[in-house]
Design a protein around this motif. Structure first.
Motif, short mmCIF file in Angstrom:
data_model
loop_
_atom_site.label_atom_id
_atom_site.label_comp_id
_atom_site.label_asym_id
_atom_site.label_seq_id
_atom_site.Cartn_x
_atom_site.Cartn_y
_atom_site.Cartn_z
N ILE A 140 -0.23 -5.52 6.36
CA ILE A 140 -0.42 -4.42 5.43
C ILE A 140 -1.83 -3.88 5.62
O ILE A 140 -2.79 -4.66 5.58
N ASN A 141 -1.94 -2.59 5.88
CA ASN A 141 -3.25 -1.97 6.16
C ASN A 141 -3.94 -2.67 7.32
O ASN A 141 -5.15 -2.93 7.30
N ASN A 142 -3.14 -2.99 8.33
CA ASN A 142 -3.64 -3.61 9.57
C ASN A 142 -4.23 -5.00 9.35
O ASN A 142 -4.99 -5.50 10.17
N LYS A 143 -3.88 -5.63 8.23
CA LYS A 143 -4.31 -7.00 7.97
C LYS A 143 -3.08 -7.91 7.89
O LYS A 143 -2.06 -7.51 7.32
N LYS B 253 6.04 -2.48 5.96
CA LYS B 253 6.05 -3.14 4.66
C LYS B 253 4.83 -2.72 3.84
O LYS B 253 3.72 -2.61 4.37
N TYR B 254 5.04 -2.52 2.52
CA TYR B 254 3.97 -2.14 1.61
C TYR B 254 4.04 -3.00 0.35
O TYR B 254 5.12 -3.46 -0.05
N PHE B 255 2.88 -3.18 -0.27
CA PHE B 255 2.86 -3.87 -1.56
C PHE B 255 3.54 -3.00 -2.60
O PHE B 255 3.32 -1.79 -2.65
N ASP B 256 4.37 -3.61 -3.44
CA ASP B 256 5.11 -2.86 -4.44
C ASP B 256 4.56 -3.13 -5.84
O ASP B 256 4.00 -2.23 -6.48
N TYR B 257 4.68 -4.37 -6.33
CA TYR B 257 4.15 -4.72 -7.64
C TYR B 257 4.10 -6.24 -7.78
O TYR B 257 4.61 -6.97 -6.93
#
Length: 260
Positions: free
Chosen positions: A132-135, A173-177
């Protein structure tokens, strides 16, 4: 309907002391129930059969529950390299007390950490190959326990804090909650029977689960309920499970270890 109904109603229990099997072998922190669930019958409008679905439970010579399709390798107890239990892509590693230290499934690696009282404290998850965000994507699932009378509940309470993610149409993939799952346990009843697997996720609650809430992304709550009937020995004989219009009824039948 939740397939884990039996596990959540009866509980997977372990204690904080070494125990010995009927054959004299050490079971580490595992504690065998004085009564074993032999079979259960579940009826629900969500099931295809109106007569219900029977589930039979198998145990080894030490009265440890054997999950269907799971292969066990006792020689790997205590190994951090070779799994003790394996089913499909899932691999479970345990220490010399049979406490789970690592679990692998698909591309996820989970490392388990316990508090001094033997309860599961947190899980560190590594989503191998994802970012996520290249990490590199890693997070922690936190377990918090509360005694009787806390959290506006007469019984004990367990709260699990866990990140949720979503995947877009490009498979990114992204952080949701952050989801909070809260489990409420009976304040008066004590478990008289439980299912003991050949491995343990730490010391669990010793009371029946009666309610669970989970938060959504928008902050709303979904709630599940368990209502139990007990016999004169304190064993759960019947559980009614309900959530969001789904209702199921499960009857439990027991045997005493060594009687069959």
């Amino acid at each position: 309907m939740k397939h884990k109904l039996l596990i959540l109603s009866i509980a997977i229990l372990s204690c904080g002391k070494d125990s010995v099997s009927p054959s004299g072998n050490s079971l580490g922190i595992l504690e065998v129930s004085p009564f074993l669930v032999e079979k259960s019958l579940t009826k629900s409008s969500s099931l295809p059969s109106s007569s219900g679905v029977w589930t039979n439970y198998s145990y080894d010579e030490n009265y440890l529950f054997l999950e269907e399709g799971m292969d066990y390798s006792p020689e790997n107890i205590g190994s951090s390299v070779l799994p003790f239990a394996k089913k499909g892509t899932e691999e479970i590693f345990v220490d010399t007390d049979r406490r789970v230290t690592r679990r692998k499934y698909q591309n996820v690696v989970e490392d388990y950490f316990y508090s001094t009282d033997g309860r599961l404290n947190y899980i560190v998850r590594d989503f191998v190959g994802e970012s996520i965000n290249n990490k590199p994507l890693k997070d922690t699932v936190q377990y918090s326990y509360y005694g009787k009378g806390q959290k506006d509940h007469e019984g004990e309470v367990l709260i699990v804090k866990e990140n949720q993610y979503y995947v877009d149409n490009k498979l990114q993939k992204y952080f949701d909650y952050v989801r909070y799952t809260t489990e409420y346990y009976d304040a008066e009843k004590e478990l008289k029977s439980w299912i003991t697997r050949p491995y343990s996720y730490g010391k669990q609650m010793k009371a029946p689960l009666i309610r669970r809430t989970s938060t959504s992304k928008k902050g709303s709550l979904s709630t599940e309920y368990w209502a139990h009937d007990f016999d004169e020995q304190g064993l759960i004989t019947h559980t009614k499970y309900s959530t969001l219009g789904i209702i199921s009824d499960t009857d439990y039948f027991y045997i005493k270890p060594g009687t069959k």
